[in-house]
Write an enzyme that holds these catalytic residues in place. Structure first.
Site, PDB file in Angstrom:
ATOM      1  N   ASP A 202       1.459   4.480   6.928  1.00  0.00           N
ATOM      2  CA  ASP A 202       1.847   3.081   6.751  1.00  0.00           C
ATOM      3  C   ASP A 202       0.597   2.234   6.544  1.00  0.00           C
ATOM      4  OD1 ASP A 202       3.436   0.851   6.571  1.00  0.00           O
ATOM      5  OD2 ASP A 202       4.266   0.998   8.598  1.00  0.00           O
ATOM      6  N   GLY A 203       0.788   1.057   6.009  1.00  0.00           N
ATOM      7  CA  GLY A 203      -0.300   0.108   5.840  1.00  0.00           C
ATOM      8  C   GLY A 203      -0.468  -0.769   7.066  1.00  0.00           C
ATOM      9  N   ALA A 204      -1.346  -1.742   6.978  1.00  0.00           N
ATOM     10  CA  ALA A 204      -1.573  -2.705   8.055  1.00  0.00           C
ATOM     11  C   ALA A 204      -2.119  -3.992   7.447  1.00  0.00           C
ATOM     12  CB  ALA A 204      -2.549  -2.162   9.096  1.00  0.00           C
TER      13      ALA A 204
ATOM     14  N   THR B 231       0.832  -1.202   0.000  1.00  0.00           N
ATOM     15  CA  THR B 231       0.000   0.000   0.000  1.00  0.00           C
ATOM     16  C   THR B 231       0.866   1.252   0.000  1.00  0.00           C
ATOM     17  OG1 THR B 231      -1.649  -1.250   1.251  1.00  0.00           O
ATOM     18  CG2 THR B 231      -1.994   1.110   1.075  1.00  0.00           C
TER      19      THR B 231
ATOM     20  N   GLU C 158       8.792   0.095  11.975  1.00  0.00           N
ATOM     21  CA  GLU C 158       7.513   0.765  11.745  1.00  0.00           C
ATOM     22  C   GLU C 158       6.914   1.282  13.048  1.00  0.00           C
ATOM     23  OE1 GLU C 158       6.154  -1.761   7.765  1.00  0.00           O
ATOM     24  OE2 GLU C 158       5.508  -2.401   9.754  1.00  0.00           O
TER      25      GLU C 158
END
Length: 226
Positions: free
Chosen positions: A91-93, A38, A113
């Site tokens: 950030d993504g997850a 992402t 992160e």
């Protein structure tokens, strides 16, 4: 196995979430850049805006990609003591539950992160719609020291080293914990108590400022934590 249409829809949602999050960034900011598929859509969205920003990357892959797009990436270590706080991190997850607990670390960079997210005044999470879940489910990525690794794995139980995954950016071993997640806070506290465990992929809601979800071609902000 996901179809090409499903993959295309997921990429569309990742792009929508990433482009929406890029609008949080303004000239003069120091920006934390996450890791993963992402974030790969976030980097060109930021580069296209041609803002005067400095970026901190959570992995060598993100750093290389960001630099190739012309973004200014600076160190976030002892060589750059002037940077102690970031304006925003994006950030993504892997999973987001209704209380905004996160599971992160599919790419093995969750320790960095978490450091970057904790250092940011605002932590923005960007996900496609299938990452929003009613309840977190294992696996939970963990990073462990190579020294005493088998003893740490025995303490963790239900954990398996990733056989073909590179080491973390800090040289740690990456494993996945496959137990049941009944209480994320209690589980996170237990992980934190284990000697030899460097970091885990459970991120608490208190760390998260915004969750942006791609739904089809558009993006929406999840309502506040219940």
């Amino acid at each position: 196995m996901p179809t090409k249409a499903a993959d295309g829809r997921t990429d569309q949602e990742k792009r929508a979430a990433a482009e929406a999050a890029a609008e949080f960034v303004e000239s003069g900011m120091t920006v934390g850049l996450g890791t993963g598929s992402t974030v790969a859509f976030l980097l060109p969205a930021l580069a296209e805006r041609r803002l005067d920003i400095r970026c901190v990357a959570t992995s060598p892959a993100t750093e290389a990609n960001a630099r190739s797009l012309g973004l200014d990436v600076v160190p976030f270590d002892e060589s750059a003591p002037a940077i102690s706080q970031l304006d925003v991190a994006i950030d993504g997850a892997d999973q987001v539950d209704p209380d905004w607990w996160l599971i992160k670390g599919g790419g093995g960079a969750h320790t960095r992160e978490k450091v970057v997210a904790a250092a940011a005044a605002r932590f923005v999470v960007i996900v496609s719609s299938e990452k929003v879940v009613e309840r977190l489910e294992s696996p939970v990525p963990v990073e462990i020291l190579a020294f005493g690794a088998q003893a740490t794995l025995r303490e963790l139980q239900r954990s398996v080293l990733r056989p073909s995954t590179p080491l973390s950016p800090e040289g740690g071993l990456i494993a996945d914990w496959f137990g049941e997640i009944r209480d994320p806070a209690q589980l996170a506290s237990w992980f934190d108590s284990i000697a030899g465990l460097v970091g885990h992929g459970l991120f608490p809601p208190e760390m998260v400022s915004d969750v942006i979800v791609g739904r089809g071609p558009s993006a929406e902000r999840l309502p506040g934590r219940r």
